[in-house]
Design a protein around this motif. Structure first.
Motif, PDB file in Angstrom:
ATOM      1  N   THR A  26       4.623  -7.419  -9.632  1.00 54.87           N
ATOM      2  CA  THR A  26       6.069  -7.487  -9.464  1.00 54.87           C
ATOM      3  C   THR A  26       6.781  -7.197 -10.777  1.00 54.87           C
ATOM      4  O   THR A  26       6.223  -7.407 -11.855  1.00 54.87           O
ATOM      5  CB  THR A  26       6.484  -8.889  -8.952  1.00 54.87           C
ATOM      6  OG1 THR A  26       7.919  -8.957  -8.893  1.00 54.87           O
ATOM      7  CG2 THR A  26       5.974 -10.013  -9.842  1.00 54.87           C
ATOM      8  N   SER A  27       8.018  -6.725 -10.663  1.00 53.05           N
ATOM      9  CA  SER A  27       8.842  -6.565 -11.865  1.00 53.05           C
ATOM     10  C   SER A  27       9.488  -7.899 -12.238  1.00 53.05           C
ATOM     11  O   SER A  27      10.127  -8.018 -13.273  1.00 53.05           O
ATOM     12  CB  SER A  27       9.916  -5.499 -11.628  1.00 53.05           C
ATOM     13  OG  SER A  27      10.747  -5.897 -10.550  1.00 53.05           O
ATOM     14  N   GLY A  28       9.326  -8.922 -11.379  1.00 52.05           N
ATOM     15  CA  GLY A  28       9.864 -10.246 -11.670  1.00 52.05           C
ATOM     16  C   GLY A  28       9.148 -10.903 -12.836  1.00 52.05           C
ATOM     17  O   GLY A  28       8.046 -10.509 -13.223  1.00 52.05           O
ATOM     18  N   GLU A  29       9.787 -11.912 -13.405  1.00 49.59           N
ATOM     19  CA  GLU A  29       9.221 -12.659 -14.531  1.00 49.59           C
ATOM     20  C   GLU A  29       9.080 -14.116 -14.132  1.00 49.59           C
ATOM     21  O   GLU A  29      10.018 -14.710 -13.595  1.00 49.59           O
ATOM     22  CB  GLU A  29      10.146 -12.549 -15.751  1.00 49.59           C
ATOM     23  CG  GLU A  29      10.258 -11.149 -16.324  1.00 49.59           C
ATOM     24  CD  GLU A  29       9.008 -10.698 -17.049  1.00 49.59           C
ATOM     25  OE1 GLU A  29       8.308 -11.545 -17.642  1.00 49.59           O
ATOM     26  OE2 GLU A  29       8.710  -9.489 -17.014  1.00 49.59           O
ATOM     27  N   ALA A  59      16.383  -7.678 -16.749  1.00 53.21           N
ATOM     28  CA  ALA A  59      17.218  -6.543 -16.346  1.00 53.21           C
ATOM     29  C   ALA A  59      17.625  -6.623 -14.873  1.00 53.21           C
ATOM     30  O   ALA A  59      18.766  -6.326 -14.525  1.00 53.21           O
ATOM     31  CB  ALA A  59      16.486  -5.234 -16.624  1.00 53.21           C
ATOM     32  N   GLN A  60      16.697  -7.018 -13.997  1.00 60.33           N
ATOM     33  CA  GLN A  60      16.986  -7.056 -12.555  1.00 60.33           C
ATOM     34  C   GLN A  60      17.393  -8.449 -12.075  1.00 60.33           C
ATOM     35  O   GLN A  60      17.489  -8.687 -10.873  1.00 60.33           O
ATOM     36  CB  GLN A  60      15.766  -6.580 -11.759  1.00 60.33           C
ATOM     37  CG  GLN A  60      15.411  -5.126 -12.001  1.00 60.33           C
ATOM     38  CD  GLN A  60      14.255  -4.702 -11.105  1.00 60.33           C
ATOM     39  OE1 GLN A  60      14.218  -5.026  -9.926  1.00 60.33           O
ATOM     40  NE2 GLN A  60      13.310  -3.982 -11.664  1.00 60.33           N
ATOM     41  N   LYS A  61      17.639  -9.361 -13.019  1.00 59.10           N
ATOM     42  CA  LYS A  61      18.002 -10.747 -12.659  1.00 59.10           C
ATOM     43  C   LYS A  61      16.970 -11.344 -11.703  1.00 59.10           C
ATOM     44  O   LYS A  61      17.305 -11.920 -10.672  1.00 59.10           O
ATOM     45  CB  LYS A  61      19.414 -10.817 -12.028  1.00 59.10           C
ATOM     46  CG  LYS A  61      20.507 -10.334 -12.973  1.00 59.10           C
ATOM     47  CD  LYS A  61      20.654 -11.285 -14.139  1.00 59.10           C
ATOM     48  CE  LYS A  61      21.721 -10.832 -15.113  1.00 59.10           C
ATOM     49  NZ  LYS A  61      21.469 -11.313 -16.469  1.00 59.10           N
ATOM     50  N   ASN A  62      15.681 -11.140 -12.058  1.00 58.41           N
ATOM     51  CA  ASN A  62      14.605 -11.598 -11.182  1.00 58.41           C
ATOM     52  C   ASN A  62      13.610 -12.511 -11.904  1.00 58.41           C
ATOM     53  O   ASN A  62      12.414 -12.464 -11.652  1.00 58.41           O
ATOM     54  CB  ASN A  62      13.899 -10.405 -10.521  1.00 58.41           C
ATOM     55  CG  ASN A  62      13.317  -9.437 -11.534  1.00 58.41           C
ATOM     56  OD1 ASN A  62      13.449  -9.612 -12.741  1.00 58.41           O
ATOM     57  ND2 ASN A  62      12.678  -8.405 -11.038  1.00 58.41           N
ATOM     58  N   GLY A  63      14.128 -13.338 -12.788  1.00 57.82           N
ATOM     59  CA  GLY A  63      13.309 -14.352 -13.432  1.00 57.82           C
ATOM     60  C   GLY A  63      13.157 -15.569 -12.530  1.00 57.82           C
ATOM     61  O   GLY A  63      14.052 -15.884 -11.741  1.00 57.82           O
ATOM     62  N   LEU A  78      13.255 -22.253  -9.441  1.00 55.39           N
ATOM     63  CA  LEU A  78      14.593 -21.672  -9.519  1.00 55.39           C
ATOM     64  C   LEU A  78      14.501 -20.177  -9.788  1.00 55.39           C
ATOM     65  O   LEU A  78      13.883 -19.758 -10.774  1.00 55.39           O
ATOM     66  CB  LEU A  78      15.387 -22.362 -10.639  1.00 55.39           C
ATOM     67  CG  LEU A  78      16.807 -21.876 -10.876  1.00 55.39           C
ATOM     68  CD1 LEU A  78      17.678 -22.082  -9.647  1.00 55.39           C
ATOM     69  CD2 LEU A  78      17.411 -22.581 -12.082  1.00 55.39           C
ATOM     70  N   GLY A  79      15.100 -19.395  -8.896  1.00 52.03           N
ATOM     71  CA  GLY A  79      15.135 -17.948  -9.071  1.00 52.03           C
ATOM     72  C   GLY A  79      16.518 -17.506  -9.521  1.00 52.03           C
ATOM     73  O   GLY A  79      17.517 -18.158  -9.247  1.00 52.03           O
ATOM     74  N   ASP A  80      16.573 -16.390 -10.231  1.00 49.35           N
ATOM     75  CA  ASP A  80      17.836 -15.853 -10.739  1.00 49.35           C
ATOM     76  C   ASP A  80      18.641 -15.183  -9.616  1.00 49.35           C
ATOM     77  O   ASP A  80      18.173 -15.016  -8.486  1.00 49.35           O
ATOM     78  CB  ASP A  80      17.552 -14.856 -11.862  1.00 49.35           C
ATOM     79  CG  ASP A  80      18.723 -14.691 -12.823  1.00 49.35           C
ATOM     80  OD1 ASP A  80      19.823 -15.192 -12.539  1.00 49.35           O
ATOM     81  OD2 ASP A  80      18.536 -14.042 -13.871  1.00 49.35           O
TER      82      ASP A  80
END
Length: 145
Positions: A26-29, A59-63, A78-80
């Protein structure tokens, strides 16, 4: 136990590797933060830590922050905003249930590992790995008091 010795060095290394593996899908963090006590709601504390740990800087607000307060027996996921715009309120329920079943039995390491794996799986569907993806946040476990 103290927070520095909560996970053995081997367990901590496995957690870091699990985060790296999950992030290959995933591009998520994903960030794991552990502390001893939480005097407020776990979600309130997670929101404070989200900002302190700069998780909003992806960048994608996916932390995603997985927060565990061991002695208080509380945790939160908690997700962004980028995640929350795409998915419903119940998005993290499966991950929470997996973690909770391990935590109830005192298996904090197993719960953390399964939570990271589940979060990566959930994120993969909405934020697939991109060829030019960079690791925007450290995979290290962060600790509070």
């Amino acid at each position: 136990y103290t927070m520095n010795t909560f996970f053995s060095p081997e367990e901590e290394q496995l957690i870091v590797q699990a985060i790296a593996k999950a992030e290959l899908q995933t591009s998520g963090e994903i960030k794991l933060h552990v502390e001893s006590r939480c005097w407020f709601s776990a979600m309130w504390r997670a929101k404070k830590l989200f900002a302190l740990l700069n998780l909003q800087d992806t960048a994608q607000k996916n932390g995603v922050l997985i927060y565990i307060a061991i002695k208080s027996r509380k945790f939160a996921i908690l997700g962004d905003a980028g995640i929350n715009e795409l998915v419903g309120q119940n998005f993290w329920n499966q991950t929470k249930e997996i973690m909770q079943s391990e935590f109830r039995n005192g298996n904090f390491f197993a719960g953390a590992m399964k939570g990271i794996e589940s979060a990566g799986e959930q994120l993969r569907h909405h934020f697939p790995f991109q060829k030019n993806d960079t690791n925007e946040l450290s995979n290290d476990v962060s600790y509070g008091k």
